[in-house]
Design an enzyme around this catalytic site. Structure first.
Site, mmCIF file in Angstrom:
data_model
loop_
_atom_site.group_PDB
_atom_site.id
_atom_site.type_symbol
_atom_site.label_atom_id
_atom_site.label_comp_id
_atom_site.label_asym_id
_atom_site.label_seq_id
_atom_site.Cartn_x
_atom_site.Cartn_y
_atom_site.Cartn_z
ATOM 1 N N ASP A 63 0.836 -1.196 0.000
ATOM 2 C CA ASP A 63 0.000 0.000 0.000
ATOM 3 C C ASP A 63 0.874 1.251 0.000
ATOM 4 O OD1 ASP A 63 -2.141 -1.707 0.232
ATOM 5 O OD2 ASP A 63 -2.241 -1.524 2.423
HETATM 6 N N1 URA Z 1 -1.098 -6.051 3.892
HETATM 7 C C1 URA Z 1 -1.635 -4.809 3.880
HETATM 8 O O1 URA Z 1 -2.680 -4.582 4.448
HETATM 9 N N2 URA Z 1 -0.990 -3.835 3.224
HETATM 10 C C2 URA Z 1 0.205 -4.014 2.603
HETATM 11 O O2 URA Z 1 0.761 -3.070 2.037
HETATM 12 C C3 URA Z 1 0.767 -5.303 2.625
HETATM 13 C C4 URA Z 1 0.101 -6.307 3.269
#
Ligand code: URA
Length: 230
Positions: A102
């Protein structure tokens, strides 16, 4: 790997177009000798461009992803692909991220031009270890920890139960989790599913790769040997 034409190789590696090479042949050496013809048959490791070995084929990058960049080719704001030299973006096959982190997640992100390995590593059947350091809004209760460790729970809008995962408590509101699957926003959704919330997320390791000495925003290329078991 089979040998290929010099002009095709350099164009696929993003150094110049096939027609541009005609005027740039004096920048290229093959096994230490000046390149003679654009259609000479070569392997990538025999070639230098302006005295430097050309980038490996396939290309593997280990990035310490900083906060605030998106794992996408098109989006508003800063994109992960803007962190690399232009020629990486001209590669054929194209450079892709191995899964996504993310925008606000930091840590280990691999990128590659190896389509088969990419497919293997991002397939739902891939069991590769992903380790996350998770800062939580509330201290995790033993019930929350137990439910996530056991697996079997369902995430919002998913019909496949979660696999078990390892969770080590590393601080009052901090845990380290090892996942063997990779679903959309998985870590954040897992904690929401048990009544908690993620405040900060950092991927410590992907398979056997950690960020090592890399500061946020820095990257290095994996050697062909390092990428062998990926
Ligand atoms: N899980 C998440 O919620 N976000 C990420 O960026 C990676 C794994």
């Amino acid at each position: 790997m089979p040998k290929e034409r010099l002009d095709k190789l350099l164009s696929n590696l993003g150094y110049c177009t096939r027609s541009e090479l005609r005027k740039a042949l004096d920048r290229v050496e093959i096994n230490g000798e000046p390149a003679r013809k654009v259609d000479q048959k070569v392997e990538w490791f025999e070639v230098t461009w302006e005295g430097e070995p050309v980038d490996p084929d396939p290309l593997w990058i280990l990035l310490h992803k900083p906060e605030g960049v998106t794992c996408s080719h098109k989006d508003v704001g800063r994109l992960v692909f803007e962190m690399f030299p232009e020629r990486y973006l001209m590669r054929k096959p194209a450079l892709s991220t191995v899964g996504r982190l993310d925008r606000d997640t930091t840590g280990v992100l691999l990128l590659t031009t190896d389509g088969a390995a990419l497919h293997r590593l991002t397939s739902p059947r891939s069991q590769v270890d992903k380790v996350y350091r998770v800062d939580l809004v509330d201290a995790p209760s033993s019930e929350q920890l137990e439910r996530l460790r056991q697996g079997g729970g369902l995430l919002d809008e998913d019909d496949k139960p979660l696999l078990p995962c390892a969770i080590e408590v590393t601080g009052e509101r901090q845990v380290e989790m090892t996942l063997h699957e990779g679903r959309y926003h998985q870590v954040k959704r897992m904690w929401v599913s048990v009544g908690n919330q993620v405040e900060k997320l950092h991927r410590v390791r992907f398979h056997r790769f950690g960020v090592g000495e890399l500061a946020a925003g820095e990257y290095r290329l994996l050697s062909p040997e390092e990428s062998l078991d990926l």
